[in-house]
Motif scaffolding. Sequence first.
Motif, short mmCIF file in Angstrom:
data_model
loop_
_atom_site.label_atom_id
_atom_site.label_comp_id
_atom_site.label_asym_id
_atom_site.label_seq_id
_atom_site.Cartn_x
_atom_site.Cartn_y
_atom_site.Cartn_z
N LEU A 245 -2.20 -8.88 -128.27
CA LEU A 245 -3.37 -8.93 -127.39
C LEU A 245 -4.58 -8.24 -128.00
N GLU A 246 -4.35 -7.10 -128.61
CA GLU A 246 -5.48 -6.37 -129.18
C GLU A 246 -6.11 -7.15 -130.32
N LEU A 247 -5.23 -7.78 -131.10
CA LEU A 247 -5.73 -8.55 -132.24
C LEU A 247 -6.53 -9.76 -131.77
N ALA A 248 -6.02 -10.43 -130.76
CA ALA A 248 -6.69 -11.62 -130.27
C ALA A 248 -8.05 -11.27 -129.67
N LYS A 249 -8.15 -10.05 -129.18
CA LYS A 249 -9.38 -9.63 -128.52
C LYS A 249 -10.40 -9.10 -129.51
N ARG A 250 -9.88 -8.61 -130.62
CA ARG A 250 -10.73 -7.95 -131.59
C ARG A 250 -11.79 -8.92 -132.10
N ARG A 251 -13.01 -8.47 -132.10
CA ARG A 251 -14.07 -9.33 -132.60
C ARG A 251 -14.35 -8.94 -134.04
N SER A 252 -13.40 -9.25 -134.87
CA SER A 252 -13.57 -8.83 -136.25
C SER A 252 -12.93 -9.84 -137.17
N MET A 253 -12.88 -9.48 -138.41
CA MET A 253 -12.39 -10.41 -139.41
C MET A 253 -10.91 -10.72 -139.27
N ASP A 254 -10.19 -9.84 -138.59
CA ASP A 254 -8.76 -10.11 -138.43
C ASP A 254 -8.55 -11.33 -137.55
N ASN A 255 -9.59 -11.67 -136.83
CA ASN A 255 -9.41 -12.66 -135.79
C ASN A 255 -9.92 -14.03 -136.24
N PRO A 256 -8.99 -14.91 -136.59
CA PRO A 256 -9.39 -16.16 -137.23
C PRO A 256 -10.25 -17.08 -136.36
N VAL A 257 -10.15 -16.96 -135.06
CA VAL A 257 -10.91 -17.89 -134.22
C VAL A 257 -12.41 -17.66 -134.38
N TYR A 258 -12.80 -16.40 -134.53
CA TYR A 258 -14.24 -16.13 -134.68
C TYR A 258 -14.74 -16.61 -136.03
N TYR A 259 -13.88 -16.51 -137.00
CA TYR A 259 -14.24 -16.95 -138.35
C TYR A 259 -14.67 -18.41 -138.33
N VAL A 260 -13.84 -19.22 -137.66
CA VAL A 260 -14.11 -20.65 -137.61
C VAL A 260 -15.33 -20.94 -136.72
N GLN A 261 -15.38 -20.29 -135.60
CA GLN A 261 -16.52 -20.52 -134.69
C GLN A 261 -17.82 -20.05 -135.33
N TYR A 262 -17.73 -18.97 -136.06
CA TYR A 262 -18.92 -18.47 -136.74
C TYR A 262 -19.42 -19.50 -137.74
N GLY A 263 -18.53 -20.19 -138.39
CA GLY A 263 -18.92 -21.26 -139.30
C GLY A 263 -19.80 -22.27 -138.59
N HIS A 264 -19.36 -22.67 -137.41
CA HIS A 264 -20.14 -23.65 -136.64
C HIS A 264 -21.49 -23.06 -136.24
N ALA A 265 -21.47 -21.83 -135.76
CA ALA A 265 -22.71 -21.18 -135.33
C ALA A 265 -23.68 -21.05 -136.51
N ARG A 266 -23.13 -20.74 -137.64
CA ARG A 266 -23.96 -20.56 -138.83
C ARG A 266 -24.64 -21.88 -139.21
N LEU A 267 -23.89 -22.96 -139.11
CA LEU A 267 -24.47 -24.28 -139.41
C LEU A 267 -25.59 -24.60 -138.43
N CYS A 268 -25.34 -24.31 -137.16
CA CYS A 268 -26.36 -24.55 -136.14
C CYS A 268 -27.60 -23.71 -136.42
#
Length: 567
Positions: free
Chosen positions: A415-438
Motif C-alpha cells: 500500500l505504501e509503495l502504491a501510494k508513494r509519488r516517487s520513482m518506485d512507483n511505475p504508474v507515475y512514470y508512465v503517466q508522467y511520460g504522457h503528461a510530458r508529451l502534452c
Amino acid sequence: MKERLRAALRAALTQRLGVPPAELPDFSVEVPNLESHGDFATNAAMLLAKRLRKAPREIAGLLGPALQAAPEVDRVEVAGPGFLNVFLKADAWRALLWDVLAAGADYGRSARERPARVMVEFVSANPTGPLHFGHGRGAVVGDVVARLLAFSGHQVQREFYVNDAGKQVRNLVLSMVHWLRKDRGLPGELPADGYHGAYVADLARAAPAELTRFLPGEPDEASLVALERFGVAAMLDAIRRDLDDFGVAMDRFSSERELLGSTRLAELLQELQARGVYEERDGARWFLADRFGDEKPRVLIKSDGSHTYFANDLAYHLDKLRRGFERLINVWGADHHGYVPRMRAALQALGQPPEALEVILVQMVSLLRDGQPVVLSKRAGDIVTLREVFEEVGRDAARFFFLLRGSDSQMEFDLELAKRRSMDNPVYYVQYGHARLCSILARARERGLPVPGLESRGALSLAPLELPEELRLVKKMAALAEVVRRAADSCMPHQVVYYLQELTADFHSYYTTYGKTSPILGGPAERVAARLVLVLALRQVVANSLGLLGVSAPERMESLGAEGEEG
RNA sequence: GCGCCUGUAGCUCAGCUGGAUAGAGCAACGGCCUUCUAAGCCGUGGGCCGCGUGUUCGAAUCACGCCAGGCGCGCCA
C-alpha cells in the motif's frame, strides 16, 4: 510488414529452393533483441538446413535477394549461425507516424478475418458483502483482457455470475436475522458459517419494516426469502458501485436463481442421463466426470434434492454456449483450479468442445503495508475492502499494480509503495511520460510554433527525424497492434504494461539526452515540425495503451517540487 | 499421496510458439537541472536462469526425474 516479409520468404522458398508449399517450415519473423541484428530477423534458413543438406548460411545467402526486392527494405544480411537480418529504410518507418495520427484512438486496433464471440466472466463474487481486496486482481485482469480482446478484433461480452441461490446467501440472511434479534435483545446465535462483518448488521437495520414483521418471532421461509432478496439486492448494488468506481464495466449480471428457474438444468441432466454418464449412488446423483479426464465422479444433485454449485454453474456455461459464445473465458482465483477439469469434463460429456473453456487462474495477492503483511482476522470479520484500497492509493495506481505481474505469479501489493509519488512507483512514470508529451505540445503552442496535423501529410517531410532514438521510438510504436493481439490471445494483460514502460522509458531517455544539445522545440523549423509529429504520435500511442489498461492519461502532473521534503 | 502454479541479480519481477552476448524497476555507488516538468536521464557493480538427465544446429524456454514454496483434492461455494 512482418506478414509481407513472411510472404516474400514463402515465395522464395518454393520458387528458388523448390520446397513444396505443403512442407514449408514454420519459420519465425521477429524483431531481434539487438538493433545490430536488424529490424526483423528470420530463422528460415536454419530450419531448412537439414532437409536441403546445405549449410544454413548458404541457404540464407540464396534467400536474401528475394527479401531485398521489397521497396521498404534497405538491406539484408546473413548473420550468426544463419539468421537473415532485414533492415528497413528509415523513410518506411517514419511514414508510420502519419498512420498513427490518422488512426487516432483506434491506432493499434486490429480487425480479425473471423472475429470470435467471446464471453469473459469475471469477479462473480458472492453477493454477501462488498468486494474485498482479493477480488481486485481478478476484476482488473478480466476487465483488461476484455478490453484487449475487443481492441484486437473480437466481439466481447462481460458477465458477472451472481450466486444468489445457494447456501451463502442463506447464511447472509440468517446472519441478518441474528443481528436484528440482537438489536432487540432477543436470544439467538450467529450461524456457524454466518457473516461477522459490521456491514451485515447495517444491512439488516436498513431492511424496510415490512420485511422484519416476523420479529420478535422466528422468520418463516417466506419471510426469510423476502429478506434474503432484499439483502442480496443491496449487496449487489454495493458491488456494482465498487466495480464502477474501480473502472470495471459489466455488460450483464447473470443470476443463478433466474437460471435455475429456467429448464436448462433439467435438460442438461436428461442429456447426461441419455449419454449414460449420470448415476445415482447413496441417494445423490453423480456425473461420471472421471470418464472425461477428471479425478472422480462429481455430485450434481445432493441426497437432499438440492443442486450443487457445480450443477448450476454448468447450466450457466451451457447457457453461454447456447447464446452463441465460442470462447468462454473465466477469471478464477487459483484456489479454484481443481474445478477446471470438472467443468471441461462436463462440457465434453455434453458434446461441447472442452477447449472452448479458457480459465485464467489468478494467483493470490498478499497485502503489505510498508513491507509488512497486513494481518486479517476472519473471525473478527475484518476485511480489507477493494474500495478502501483504491480510495487509499488511487484508482490508477491500484489498477496498474494489479496488472504489473503475470496472473500465474503470486504477487505482493504494498500500500505504501502504491501510494508513494516517487520513482518506485511505475504508474507515475508512465503517466508522467504522457503528461510530458502534452506539455511539450502546450509549450509549442505558447511559443507560437505551428503544430502540424494530419493535413500536413505529404507536404511535411519527416526526414529530419534521423536520430537513432527517434527511429527507435517509431519502431516501438509500430509494435502496438501486435503487442495487443498477443496479450489478448494469451490472456496476459501485463504484456501491455511492460510495453508501455519500455515505450515511455525510451521517450524519457530521448527527451533528457537531447534536452540541452538539441531540444525538441529548438533548431530548424522543419525539424521542429517533424519532431512535433513524433510527439503527437507518441502521445497517441501512450494514451491508447493506458486506455487499454483503464488507467488515466493525465495532461499534466503536479510537480512535486525538487526541494521537496514537504508533500 | 495425487493435481495445478511458482522457482531468473540483494529485493520485486519480465523474458512471446526454442534463437544470436539473459533484461527492467527498486536497493547500492558515481554523475546530470539558467533554456520543452529532475515524478526525468546517464554510468558502475551485481547471475550455477532451483538441481539433474534428455530432445537438437541451438534450451531460462520443450520432456522426464528430483528439491523448495504456494494452492487445491467436500453431497461447500
